[in-house]
Scaffold this active site. Sequence first.
Site, short mmCIF file in Angstrom:
data_model
loop_
_atom_site.label_atom_id
_atom_site.label_comp_id
_atom_site.label_asym_id
_atom_site.label_seq_id
_atom_site.Cartn_x
_atom_site.Cartn_y
_atom_site.Cartn_z
CG ASP A 202 -2.32 0.57 0.82
OD1 ASP A 202 -2.34 1.73 0.38
OD2 ASP A 202 -3.33 -0.14 0.93
CG HIS A 277 -4.36 2.02 -2.23
ND1 HIS A 277 -4.47 2.69 -1.03
CD2 HIS A 277 -5.61 2.00 -2.75
CE1 HIS A 277 -5.74 3.04 -0.82
NE2 HIS A 277 -6.45 2.64 -1.85
CD GLU A 340 -10.10 3.85 -1.33
OE1 GLU A 340 -10.96 4.41 -0.65
OE2 GLU A 340 -9.06 3.33 -0.84
C1 ACM Z 1 -11.10 -0.39 0.17
O1 ACM Z 1 -11.60 -0.32 1.31
N1 ACM Z 1 -10.48 0.65 -0.35
C2 ACM Z 1 -11.15 -1.62 -0.62
#
Ligand code: ACM
Length: 542
Positions: A202, A277, A340
């Site tokens: 991440d 991420h 995201e």
């Molecule tokens: C997430 O909670 N961004 C998968």
Amino acid sequence: MMLSLACTTSIALSVACLAAPRPIAIVPKPVHVKPTKGQFTLTADTVIVATADAEDVGRFLAQSLAPATGFTLDVKPDAPATARTIALTIRSAKAFEVFGNEGYALDVTPTGVKITAHEPAGLFYGVQTLRQLLPPEIFGESKVTGVEWSIPCVEIEDHPRFSWRGAMLDCARHFMPKEFVKRTIDLLALHKMNVFHWHLTDDQGWRIEIKKYPKLTETGAWRKETLRGHATEDGKGDTFDGMRHGGFYTQDDIREIVAYARDRFVTIVPEIEMPGHAQAAVASYPELGNTGAKLDVWTSWGVSENIYSTDEKTILFLQDVLGEVIGLFPSMFIHVGGDEAVKTQWKKSAAAQARMKELGLKSEDELQSWFIRRMNTFLESRGRFLIGWDEILEGGLAPGAAVMSWRGEQGGITAARAGHDVVMAPTSHTYFDYYQSKDTSREPLAIGGFLPLDVVYGYEPIPATLTADEATHVLGAQCQLWTEYVPDPKQAEYMLFPRACALAEVVWSPRESKSFADFTERLATHLRRLDALHVNHRPLKP
Ligand code: ACM
């Protein structure tokens, strides 16, 4: 009925023992339970009888009984007719129709215990049930005296409702030690859960050794400090702890953990996040990003805009990484994140825009879709399947890919209707980083939200709007423990338990047999098991 030593020490206790045999309190609740008369008592002379294909599970049973009882039970292919036995049998002829891959039958009589299944996984789940039929002290990690190791006579038939019974642990935001990862796998197996989704990369940390790219862990596994508390609106009031944080799993660690999980019938699904991420990776190799800027591994929480570029070199880098990941993890599914990914840098990047033009794509969402398809093609060429968060549906998804529905159920519904397999993971019922109480002043700091035990228990993974055919694409469900606000194993356990016990019942037990009142009654006994294991669960009534 034989009185236990503990029961003869006081009249009150012995009367209680005579009056009320220990209730059967299995979590998750089995499909059929029929109590019968009497009990079987486990002693140092009990023999575990296991045929060749059941021997590993037999040894697991012997090892799990040893610490609390002090017995080292023999595991043998047969036993003298006089011996009291626990017999583990794989039955192949026609047994699949009865048990499936993971079902079992368990019969306890005063003279012996029999567990029968079609596959070792089913025997293993029978063994987990057997452990829960013993007094809760059986889960003690050292020898317990004064307890009679009795098992009430019972006939049980059992099999799971779903094939994907999972939990995700984020080891990127906070590194969790190898021993805790193994303990978590043990605890999942105890609840008949069979998927450990391991979030390994991440913005704030890269946790898996990749031989070809050593800087991912030399640089990417470490951040210089961590945000204290929640971020402020404009970032100006943020304060940091000044403490370096990090760690990573070597490939040897991973092989050890994968073998440990395999022995417990848990599949580890590794997650390598892309295209978003990605800041820890871009901090390690700036050429993977869109700006060339030298970045730090992120010290704050949220969603970084530093995502991977769409250059061919970045695609090949990620395919190299997935190549090493495939070599380590036998899982059929490999998770590529996909959630995201803010597209601000792609919008500004001449290279990303040129890429879109060259491919004839109309939007950055389509560009992400192309990116994910490149990974899908790579994984399929290696005989694996791609899974990702529901954003991977945007801009189109390759046919064989599976979807993890987290932004509610809609992603899962759309995906199932389009013929994709689906794992349900909605924030509303499965985000265990949310608070467990409305009175947050008495809870450890969490990301927000409110997800109490009864809401988890009440979750129904098959959306009502799906037809029976579409519903066959719902493989199951899983909980997620994101760890921005979970700094260590103790707090992770607090967030996981007992909510994971409720989720285990959601994915294992028949829908029609669910009852929250009955569950909480059994949970009272079950928490004594977790206490014996020193699990830092949240109390039922804090
Ligand atoms: C997430 O909670 N961004 C998968």
